[in-house]
Structures are given as C-alpha cells and as structure tokens.
Design a protein around this motif. Structure first.
Motif: not given
Length: 87
Positions: A1-8, A33-41
């Motif tokens: 498990d890990f967290q980036s920004g507000n996403r787990c 480095q993912y900040v929730g912008k753009g798709s996961l793909r």
C-alpha cells in the motif's frame, strides 16, 4: 500500500514472477507523482494495461506474472504487464 496526494493505491503481485525494477520504475514512481489529473493509463508507463472488475481475472493475471493495481474507492482493478523475462 502507498499513498500519493489524496489517493491510496494497493499493488498485488508475486515477487518471484515479476520484474521488480519495472514495477518500481513504471508503476510506483509515476503513481507517486500522480496528482489526480489525467487517466491512470496516461500515468502508468507499462505496455500491457487492462481493466477488470472480476476478482478471478485479477487472480489469474497475478499468477501469470502481472501486477494488479487497486485504487481506493474504485471497483476496477488494473492489470499491468510486469512478467519476469526469463532468458
């Protein structure tokens, strides 16, 4: 498990079946480095990428050497190609 920004995120894999360096470089590092912008793909840089909501598909993918990614709050499971290259 890990967290980036507000996403787990949670990764599932068999460590003897995957390219660990590939997981770190192409999955974990970009997700950190993912900040929730753009798709996961667009964020994860693996060639093989698919989605499922079926647990059996995820289990089969893990046994085949793939990594399964789960994002908190989502029913989708992301199957990421990280098979060990045996030479």
């Amino acid at each position: 498990d890990f967290q980036s920004g507000n996403r787990c995120f949670r990764l599932f894999y068999l460590d003897t079946m995957i390219e660990l360096d590939s997981v770190q470089e192409h999955i974990i590092r970009p997700l950190l480095q993912y900040v929730g912008k753009g798709s996961l793909r667009e964020v994860v840089t693996v060639l093989e990428f698919s989605e499922t909501e079926l647990l059996i598909d995820a289990v089969n993918a893990i046994v085949e050497g793939n990594t399964v990614l789960q994002m908190e709050g989502e029913a989708k499971l992301y199957i990421l190609g990280t098979e060990l290259n045996v030479q």
